[in-house]
Scaffold this active site. Structure first.
Site, PDB file in Angstrom:
ATOM      1  CB  CYS A   1      13.237   9.753   7.591  1.00 53.07           C
ATOM      2  SG  CYS A   1      14.151   8.696   6.454  1.00 53.07           S
TER       3      CYS A   1
ATOM      4  CE  LYS B   1      -1.694   3.056   2.675  1.00 58.41           C
ATOM      5  NZ  LYS B   1      -1.763   4.179   1.744  1.00 58.41           N
TER       6      LYS B   1
ATOM      7  CD  GLU C   1      10.222  13.682  10.727  1.00 60.23           C
ATOM      8  OE1 GLU C   1       9.054  13.280  10.898  1.00 60.23           O
ATOM      9  OE2 GLU C   1      11.091  12.987  10.190  1.00 60.23           O
TER      10      GLU C   1
ATOM     11  CD  GLU D   1      13.324   1.592   8.921  1.00 56.08           C
ATOM     12  OE1 GLU D   1      13.824   2.629   9.417  1.00 56.08           O
ATOM     13  OE2 GLU D   1      13.904   0.499   8.948  1.00 56.08           O
TER      14      GLU D   1
HETATM   15  P1  NAD Z   1       2.229   8.928   7.210  1.00 54.27           P
HETATM   16  O1  NAD Z   1       2.496   8.203   8.477  1.00 54.27           O
HETATM   17  O2  NAD Z   1       1.195   9.964   7.188  1.00 54.27           O
HETATM   18  O3  NAD Z   1       1.845   7.885   6.063  1.00 54.27           O
HETATM   19  C1  NAD Z   1       2.652   6.775   5.753  1.00 54.27           C
HETATM   20  C2  NAD Z   1       1.785   5.666   5.153  1.00 54.27           C
HETATM   21  O4  NAD Z   1       0.889   5.195   6.160  1.00 54.27           O
HETATM   22  C3  NAD Z   1       0.922   6.131   3.980  1.00 54.27           C
HETATM   23  O5  NAD Z   1       0.875   5.105   3.011  1.00 54.27           O
HETATM   24  C4  NAD Z   1      -0.440   6.321   4.641  1.00 54.27           C
HETATM   25  O6  NAD Z   1      -1.517   6.209   3.736  1.00 54.27           O
HETATM   26  C5  NAD Z   1      -0.438   5.175   5.653  1.00 54.27           C
HETATM   27  N1  NAD Z   1      -1.388   5.320   6.770  1.00 54.27           N
HETATM   28  C6  NAD Z   1      -1.956   6.448   7.239  1.00 54.27           C
HETATM   29  N2  NAD Z   1      -2.818   6.155   8.248  1.00 54.27           N
HETATM   30  C7  NAD Z   1      -2.766   4.803   8.422  1.00 54.27           C
HETATM   31  C8  NAD Z   1      -3.429   3.887   9.313  1.00 54.27           C
HETATM   32  N3  NAD Z   1      -4.310   4.314  10.210  1.00 54.27           N
HETATM   33  N4  NAD Z   1      -3.127   2.580   9.228  1.00 54.27           N
HETATM   34  C9  NAD Z   1      -2.221   2.124   8.322  1.00 54.27           C
HETATM   35  N5  NAD Z   1      -1.596   2.934   7.430  1.00 54.27           N
HETATM   36  C10 NAD Z   1      -1.858   4.271   7.483  1.00 54.27           C
HETATM   37  O7  NAD Z   1       3.657   9.504   6.752  1.00 54.27           O
HETATM   38  P2  NAD Z   1       3.987  10.391   5.487  1.00 54.27           P
HETATM   39  O8  NAD Z   1       3.463  11.761   5.729  1.00 54.27           O
HETATM   40  O9  NAD Z   1       3.585   9.672   4.250  1.00 54.27           O
HETATM   41  O10 NAD Z   1       5.592  10.404   5.517  1.00 54.27           O
HETATM   42  C11 NAD Z   1       6.345  11.282   6.293  1.00 54.27           C
HETATM   43  C12 NAD Z   1       6.893  10.591   7.529  1.00 54.27           C
HETATM   44  O11 NAD Z   1       7.594   9.405   7.151  1.00 54.27           O
HETATM   45  C13 NAD Z   1       7.898  11.427   8.274  1.00 54.27           C
HETATM   46  O12 NAD Z   1       7.650  11.366   9.659  1.00 54.27           O
HETATM   47  C14 NAD Z   1       9.219  10.774   7.958  1.00 54.27           C
HETATM   48  O13 NAD Z   1      10.232  10.969   8.898  1.00 54.27           O
HETATM   49  C15 NAD Z   1       8.842   9.348   7.844  1.00 54.27           C
HETATM   50  N6  NAD Z   1       9.846   8.608   7.049  1.00 54.27           N
HETATM   51  C16 NAD Z   1      10.668   7.709   7.676  1.00 54.27           C
HETATM   52  C17 NAD Z   1      11.655   7.037   6.948  1.00 54.27           C
HETATM   53  C18 NAD Z   1      12.603   6.057   7.588  1.00 54.27           C
HETATM   54  O14 NAD Z   1      13.262   5.315   6.870  1.00 54.27           O
HETATM   55  N7  NAD Z   1      12.710   6.016   8.894  1.00 54.27           N
HETATM   56  C19 NAD Z   1      11.770   7.298   5.583  1.00 54.27           C
HETATM   57  C20 NAD Z   1      10.924   8.234   4.996  1.00 54.27           C
HETATM   58  C21 NAD Z   1       9.948   8.869   5.728  1.00 54.27           C
END
Ligand code: NAD
Length: 480
Positions: free
Chosen positions: A286, A177, A386, A252
């Protein structure tokens, strides 16, 4: 939001299930907006719970045979995936520039590093003993089952390839997803991977909202494992909701990574390096090194070096190879960053570069001004939370011990950097940073080295053998 005149809008109404593109059962339609100008460039029909269950069923059925595949069969598939994705590097890069606003100078290497993950996983698989025995005991690493891969929007191709490569190496089948904001990029990737001629049901892709598709993946008892990249809040929800079916999870999550500049650093090299780490992926990374921790006695020289080096960080059209910082992904992300810049000013930090509002000439897209704050205290909101945009906090220290204490005074622990001339000293400092990865003197990568966070930055590791181990269970067979 209206489409640009003359542009064709890309429409996606299907998901990829059991080896074919099938019409969505979900009816909700979402616009895809181009971050560089705010125009509609695509429309995607979002999956619902039924599409998700359909995909899980296909993965479950495929697991019956793929779960028993040999190392060599998995290695062959990884090589085919690498070949298939490599054929579309240009298209994958253009899609990342167009839909996400990723600058081409970063988008291409990130796409390439994702694609290389297939070969890196194959190498790790060849080197990882899946069976160990002694006496009459045999211990094997068994695939955990159907794995759900849930990913963020800031490096779509990398997350898909990296997670898929580890899952396939382990013998798992997959439901992916992606972020709904990465629908066009995902479509190019799945069309590419389809050409690898995978066993049906090995890879299934449902594009939809987190609280619909993600929630179904989290609660469905036929999903054994969730590998997630995204925010802390969603990671926590997956961990707690997944507990009902005892999901294995890799999370992550976010970061607020420190860059410690030692007092023997050559500022001519160290400051450009620190800024590259801070403004990586337009700051939507990130691992971005968003807290630059500098010796108080060199603060004035550091400020001058930052002002000099900022000329290389031009804001502009992400498709232009000279551009270092492109637009933010969305209006919401633009507003989030602006609110943090305001908060920094209110809390008494001083703007050295940038500040509030759009950069001149870039009012149409979601552009922010790359911003460097000085006079930042580590307990300020901008140093603790962040921001996920091009905002750097410069924090001064008196002693090496204080620098390390500031670096670790964070709920996060994903990445870190040490910049200095005396390597032995830089290593000593690096070894005291409580983060999953620490680089010395430059942002570098090693696809066999683990990636993942301490503390709120996550649970588990990806990359190489660490990534494969996240998708296995250990079984012992004992003979009498
Ligand atoms: P997000 O948590 O909003 O979304 C991530 C994914 O989770 C999306 O596919 C979203 O549709 C899904 N999601 C949302 N609600 C959900 C639920 N209730 N149940 C299951 N899935 C759900 O994050 P984002 O805004 O897409 O990305 C930014 C964040 O990602 C930042 O905090 C960043 O630091 C982090 N990030 C971490 C890494 C790493 O390797 N540690 C890499 C890139 C980004």
């Amino acid at each position: 939001m209206k489409p640009t005149k003359g542009d064709t809008i890309k429409t996606i109404t299907t998901h990829y299930i059991d080896g074919s593109f099938v019409e969505s059962h979900g009816r909700e339609v979402m616009d895809i907006i181009k971050p560089a100008n705010g125009q509609v460039i695509g429309r995607v029909t979002l999956a619902d719970e039924e599409d998700t269950r359909h995909a899980i069923a296909a993965a479950k059925s495929a697991f019956a045979s793929f779960g028993r595949s040999t190392k060599e069969e998995r290695a062959k598939i990884l090589r085919r995936l690498h070949e298939a994705a490599s054929a579309r590097i240009d298209d994958l890069t253009s899609a990342m520039v167009e839909e996400y606003g990723g600058v081409v100078q970063f988008a291409r290497p990130i796409v390439e590093s994702g694609i290389n993950a297939f070969l890196a996983s194959e190498k790790a698989l060849q080197e990882l003993p899946l069976t160990r025995s002694w006496g009459k005991t045999t211990v094997t690493l068994e695939p955990v089952g159907v794995a759900a891969l849930i990913t963020a929007w800031n490096a779509n191709a990398l997350f898909i390839c990296l997670k898929l490569a580890s899952a396939v190496a382990a013998g798992c089948t997959v439901v992916l997803k992606p972020s709904e904001m990465s629908s066009l990029q995902t479509r190019v990737m799945i069309e590419a991977l389809h050409e690898a001629g995978l066993p049906k049901g090995l890879l299934n892709v449902v594009t939809g909202l987190g609280n619909v598709v993600g929630a179904e993946l989290t609660r469905n008892p036929d999903v054994a494992k969730i590998s997630f990249t995204g925010s802390v809040a969603v990671g926590q929800k997956i961990m707690s909701d997944g507990a009902a079916t005892l999901k294995r999870v890799t999370l992550e999550l976010g970061g607020k990574s420190p860059t410690i500049l030692l007092d023997d650093a050559d500022l001519g090299k160290a400051i450009p390096s620190a800024l590259i780490m801070a403004f990586l992926n337009s700051g939507q990374a990130c691992a971005a090194g968003t807290r630059l921790i500098v010796p108080k006695k060199r603060l004035d020289a550091v400020k001058r070096a930052i002002l000099d080096a900022m000329s290389a960080f031009t804001v502009g059209d992400p498709a232009d190879p000279k551009t270092a910082i492109g637009p933010m992904v969305s209006q919401k992300q633009y507003e989030r960053i602006e609110s943090y810049i305001r908060k920094g000013i209110e809390e008494g930090a001083e703007v050295l570069v940038g500040g509030e509002g759009h950069p001149e000439g870039f009012e149409a897209g979601y552009y922010v001004k790359p911003t460097v704050f000085v006079n930042v205290k580590n307990n300020m909101t901008i140093a603790q939370e962040e921001i996920f945009g091009p905002v750097l906090c410069v924090i001064a220290y008196d002693s090496e011990e204080e620098a390390i204490q500031i670096a670790n005074d964070s709920k996060y622990g994903l990445h870190g950097a040490v910049l200095g001339t005396d390597l032995a000293r830089a290593r000593r400092v690096a070894s005291q940073i409580r983060s999953g990865r620490v680089v010395i003197n430059n942002m570098i990568d090693d696809p066999q080295a683990p990636w993942g966070g301490f503390k709120y930055s996550g649970v588990g590791r990806e990359y190489g053998r660490y990534g494969i181990q996240a998708f296995v269970e250990t079984r012992a067979i004992l003979e009498s």
